[in-house]
Design an enzyme around this catalytic site. Structure first.
Site, mmCIF file in Angstrom:
data_model
loop_
_atom_site.group_PDB
_atom_site.id
_atom_site.type_symbol
_atom_site.label_atom_id
_atom_site.label_comp_id
_atom_site.label_asym_id
_atom_site.label_seq_id
_atom_site.Cartn_x
_atom_site.Cartn_y
_atom_site.Cartn_z
ATOM 1 N N LYS A 85 -4.378 -5.288 3.977
ATOM 2 C CA LYS A 85 -4.854 -4.873 2.644
ATOM 3 C C LYS A 85 -4.544 -6.006 1.676
ATOM 4 C CE LYS A 85 -2.885 -1.405 0.146
ATOM 5 N NZ LYS A 85 -2.362 -2.114 -1.025
ATOM 6 N N GLU B 169 -4.895 -7.232 -2.463
ATOM 7 C CA GLU B 169 -5.164 -6.828 -3.842
ATOM 8 C C GLU B 169 -6.234 -7.727 -4.450
ATOM 9 O OE1 GLU B 169 -1.709 -6.325 -6.303
ATOM 10 O OE2 GLU B 169 -0.709 -5.075 -4.810
ATOM 11 N N ASP C 138 3.507 -2.940 0.545
ATOM 12 C CA ASP C 138 4.592 -3.739 -0.037
ATOM 13 C C ASP C 138 5.365 -2.916 -1.068
ATOM 14 O OD1 ASP C 138 2.688 -3.765 -2.038
ATOM 15 O OD2 ASP C 138 2.673 -5.945 -2.305
ATOM 16 N N ASP D 39 -0.037 -4.472 4.117
ATOM 17 C CA ASP D 39 -0.250 -5.227 2.878
ATOM 18 C C ASP D 39 0.041 -6.705 3.066
ATOM 19 O OD1 ASP D 39 -1.198 -3.826 0.680
ATOM 20 O OD2 ASP D 39 0.757 -2.948 0.221
ATOM 21 N N GLU E 172 -6.672 2.182 -7.220
ATOM 22 C CA GLU E 172 -5.404 2.685 -7.769
ATOM 23 C C GLU E 172 -5.496 2.872 -9.291
ATOM 24 O OE1 GLU E 172 -1.864 0.663 -6.443
ATOM 25 O OE2 GLU E 172 -0.589 1.776 -7.853
HETATM 26 O O1 KIV Z 1 2.046 -0.797 -1.360
HETATM 27 C C1 KIV Z 1 1.587 0.352 -1.349
HETATM 28 O O2 KIV Z 1 2.199 1.314 -0.880
HETATM 29 C C2 KIV Z 1 0.273 0.567 -1.916
HETATM 30 C C3 KIV Z 1 -0.029 1.953 -2.347
HETATM 31 C C4 KIV Z 1 0.365 2.116 -3.765
HETATM 32 C C5 KIV Z 1 -1.406 2.310 -2.076
HETATM 33 O O3 KIV Z 1 -0.481 -0.341 -2.093
#
Ligand code: KIV
Length: 242
Positions: free
Chosen positions: A94, A96, A25, A64, A159
């Protein structure tokens, strides 16, 4: 692992042997020019993921879950994650968060969708955290990674933590870790491709190494093009239909 948001870039990275492509994202910042990732929608993620998934022949492609698909009802997260597998050729999502997201990770994995957890600095939490800061609470970060692993995450992205914290998290879990600003002692590394190739407007986080200068190349190509037109040099005979 590198980010990709479009077909040609994904194809180049895939052919270069990058193992994992992330439709991050971060596209809200590097493609849409926004200040944060928060405005990116699920429909936009699907739009980009569809292109990247189709381009990748060998890389795993992770997508994401944008805000607030990973924060509201768990069933909403399951549906958003299912869209990734149903509407694109991508392989995983993914999400968070760590310990507080364990139930959600478990529910998504139970629905048959692989989850990469994202701990440490969580860009979707920028307003709660009051900015993008290095995360130093080793005990909490290890607990986050372990909870994500126990919930079924196949990998933990870390991160912006000090190198010793990246190493401690990696030692504490048995799944692979992928670091961004997490030092060298993690299983793998990820960067935002736009940062890596110098396709950005100036600011670069400390953890980035810029391996190319595409911004200068594009600017120079545009200037050379305009000059060639002004001098009557473009289009030439070979670029003109007879
Ligand atoms: O959104 C993204 O590109 C990420 C990276 C910072 C790993 O989560």
């Amino acid at each position: 692992m590198l980010t990709a948001y479009d077909f040609p870039t994904a194809r180049i990275l895939d052919e270069a042997g990058i193992d994992v492509l992330l439709v991050g994202d971060s596209l809200g910042m590097v493609v849409q020019g926004r200040e944060t990732t928060l405005q990116v929608t699920m429909d936009q993620m699907i739009y980009h993921a569809e292109m990247v998934g189709r381009a990748a022949k060998r890389a795993m492609v992770v997508v994401d879950l944008p805000f607030p698909e990973g924060q509201l009802e768990i069933s909403r997260s399951q549906l958003a994650s299912a869209r990734v597998l149903k509407e694109t050729d991508c392989h995983a999502v993914k999400l968070e968060g760590g310990a507080e997201q364990a139930h959600r990770i478990e529910a998504i994995v139970t629905a048959g969708i692989p989850v990469m957890a994202h701990v440490g600095l969580r860009p979707q939490n920028v307003h709660v955290d009051g900015g993008y800061r290095v995360q130093r609470d080793t005990e909490r970060l290890i607990a986050d990674a372990k909870a994500a692993e126990s919930a079924g995450a196949f990998c933990v992205l870390i991160e912006c933590v000090p190198a010793e914290v990246g190493a401690a998290i990696t030692a504490a879990v048995s799944v692979p870790t992928i670091g961004i600003g997490a030092g060298p002692d993690v299983t793998g590394q990820v960067l935002v491709t736009h940062d890596l190739i110098g396709f950005h407007s100036g600011y670069l986080p400390k953890f980035v190494r810029q391996f190319a200068d595409i911004r200068t190349s594009i600017g120079q190509a545009a200037k050379d093009y305009a000059e060639a037109i002004q001098q009557g040099d473009f289009p030439g005979d070979s670029e003109t239909f007879q």
